[in-house]
Design a protein around this motif. Sequence first.
Motif, PDB file in Angstrom:
ATOM      1  N   SER A 105      22.342 -22.417   4.895  1.00  0.00           N
ATOM      2  CA  SER A 105      23.037 -21.213   5.365  1.00  0.00           C
ATOM      3  C   SER A 105      22.417 -20.761   6.694  1.00  0.00           C
ATOM      4  N   ASP A 106      23.101 -19.825   7.344  1.00  0.00           N
ATOM      5  CA  ASP A 106      22.561 -19.266   8.584  1.00  0.00           C
ATOM      6  C   ASP A 106      21.193 -18.625   8.350  1.00  0.00           C
ATOM      7  N   SER A 107      21.027 -17.970   7.204  1.00  0.00           N
ATOM      8  CA  SER A 107      19.741 -17.298   6.980  1.00  0.00           C
ATOM      9  C   SER A 107      18.628 -18.327   6.725  1.00  0.00           C
ATOM     10  N   MET A 108      18.989 -19.447   6.115  1.00  0.00           N
ATOM     11  CA  MET A 108      17.986 -20.501   5.913  1.00  0.00           C
ATOM     12  C   MET A 108      17.587 -21.101   7.264  1.00  0.00           C
ATOM     13  N   VAL A 109      18.579 -21.287   8.120  1.00  0.00           N
ATOM     14  CA  VAL A 109      18.298 -21.828   9.460  1.00  0.00           C
ATOM     15  C   VAL A 109      17.375 -20.861  10.206  1.00  0.00           C
ATOM     16  N   ASN A 110      17.650 -19.575  10.061  1.00  0.00           N
ATOM     17  CA  ASN A 110      16.819 -18.554  10.702  1.00  0.00           C
ATOM     18  C   ASN A 110      15.372 -18.624  10.182  1.00  0.00           C
ATOM     19  N   GLU A 111      15.255 -18.805   8.878  1.00  0.00           N
ATOM     20  CA  GLU A 111      13.916 -18.902   8.272  1.00  0.00           C
ATOM     21  C   GLU A 111      13.176 -20.121   8.824  1.00  0.00           C
ATOM     22  N   LYS A 112      13.920 -21.237   8.923  1.00  0.00           N
ATOM     23  CA  LYS A 112      13.296 -22.470   9.432  1.00  0.00           C
ATOM     24  C   LYS A 112      12.890 -22.319  10.896  1.00  0.00           C
ATOM     25  N   ILE A 142      32.795 -17.639  14.891  1.00  0.00           N
ATOM     26  CA  ILE A 142      31.857 -18.488  14.143  1.00  0.00           C
ATOM     27  C   ILE A 142      30.589 -18.737  14.955  1.00  0.00           C
ATOM     28  N   VAL A 143      30.785 -19.059  16.230  1.00  0.00           N
ATOM     29  CA  VAL A 143      29.642 -19.342  17.098  1.00  0.00           C
ATOM     30  C   VAL A 143      28.749 -18.101  17.197  1.00  0.00           C
ATOM     31  N   LYS A 144      29.383 -16.952  17.338  1.00  0.00           N
ATOM     32  CA  LYS A 144      28.616 -15.700  17.447  1.00  0.00           C
ATOM     33  C   LYS A 144      27.814 -15.430  16.171  1.00  0.00           C
ATOM     34  N   GLU A 145      28.486 -15.630  15.032  1.00  0.00           N
ATOM     35  CA  GLU A 145      27.818 -15.386  13.748  1.00  0.00           C
ATOM     36  C   GLU A 145      26.616 -16.324  13.564  1.00  0.00           C
ATOM     37  N   GLN A 146      26.834 -17.619  13.851  1.00  0.00           N
ATOM     38  CA  GLN A 146      25.747 -18.589  13.684  1.00  0.00           C
ATOM     39  C   GLN A 146      24.605 -18.292  14.654  1.00  0.00           C
ATOM     40  N   LEU A 147      24.963 -17.948  15.884  1.00  0.00           N
ATOM     41  CA  LEU A 147      23.937 -17.696  16.901  1.00  0.00           C
ATOM     42  C   LEU A 147      23.100 -16.470  16.546  1.00  0.00           C
ATOM     43  N   LEU A 148      23.779 -15.361  16.266  1.00  0.00           N
ATOM     44  CA  LEU A 148      23.042 -14.120  16.031  1.00  0.00           C
ATOM     45  C   LEU A 148      22.256 -14.162  14.723  1.00  0.00           C
ATOM     46  N   SER A 149      22.823 -14.804  13.689  1.00  0.00           N
ATOM     47  CA  SER A 149      22.068 -14.922  12.431  1.00  0.00           C
ATOM     48  C   SER A 149      20.863 -15.824  12.633  1.00  0.00           C
ATOM     49  N   GLY A 150      21.083 -16.933  13.305  1.00  0.00           N
ATOM     50  CA  GLY A 150      19.985 -17.891  13.516  1.00  0.00           C
ATOM     51  C   GLY A 150      18.851 -17.285  14.312  1.00  0.00           C
ATOM     52  N   LEU A 151      19.201 -16.402  15.249  1.00  0.00           N
ATOM     53  CA  LEU A 151      18.174 -15.822  16.130  1.00  0.00           C
ATOM     54  C   LEU A 151      17.689 -14.452  15.650  1.00  0.00           C
ATOM     55  N   SER A 152      18.135 -14.042  14.474  1.00  0.00           N
ATOM     56  CA  SER A 152      17.746 -12.726  13.975  1.00  0.00           C
ATOM     57  C   SER A 152      16.216 -12.599  13.890  1.00  0.00           C
TER      58      SER A 152
END
Length: 251
Positions: A105-112, A142-152
Amino acid sequence: MRLPIIAANWKMNLLLNDARNWVKDFKHSLPELSSCGVVVAPPFTSLSTVKNELAGTEIQLAGQDIGLALEGAHTGDISAKMLKDVGCDYVILGHSERRRDHHESDSMVNEKIKIALSQGLKIIFCLGENEKQRQDGETQEIVKEQLLSGLSGISSEEINHIVIAYEPVWAIGTGNNATPEQAQEVHAFIRTLVAQEYGDAVASHIRILYGGSVKSKNSKDLLGQPDIDGALVGGASLVAHEFCAIINTLI
Ligand code: PGA
């Protein structure tokens, strides 16, 4: 001025002997690298071999994923600490094949991303819409969601260690690359989002790579776009001279 990066993502390909031969062939036809950085991401099993074979070159090494822990009882996982230990400079995170095959998920990517940064690894952070999302006009959302979640939670200092890779899922491994115009549009959008979050200076420095059926036949046009700062290359990176031909596009 952004120094472009051309990265090879071998995915689950090339055995040890193939990897040794790849490096030999690559070094043989290696162009002058002053105008770009080169990163190679072999599977975990050949990281050490490729590292040794690349000794004395400026090519950087990447892992293709990390686990969520640094060590311990996590059978089958490889940690950021281990990638650092074996000599990796980078790790690819958020690749659509990991999102698809391992339900990342996006949050897992962010954690990694945070774990990788904590170990001093640089990151190639992949994101991109699938075919249906593009057809439905949801690409930017989609791109915005993935980007902002990943960089949270990522600071404006930390983001200097992150390279973004826009990889439309419909273009990966299909031979059906995004047109330079389609890619440029999304890259410019990503840069605008980075500017909104981190300011113009960060946005003008961050590298945004394009990935999805890049080959020497289309790389010149793609890499010629103002917001495309390099490429993440899968299939075409498996043959060293083809990968070199893509690098040569920049020279
Ligand atoms: P491809 O893969 O070049 O084979 O389309 C790119 C990637 O998945 O990184």
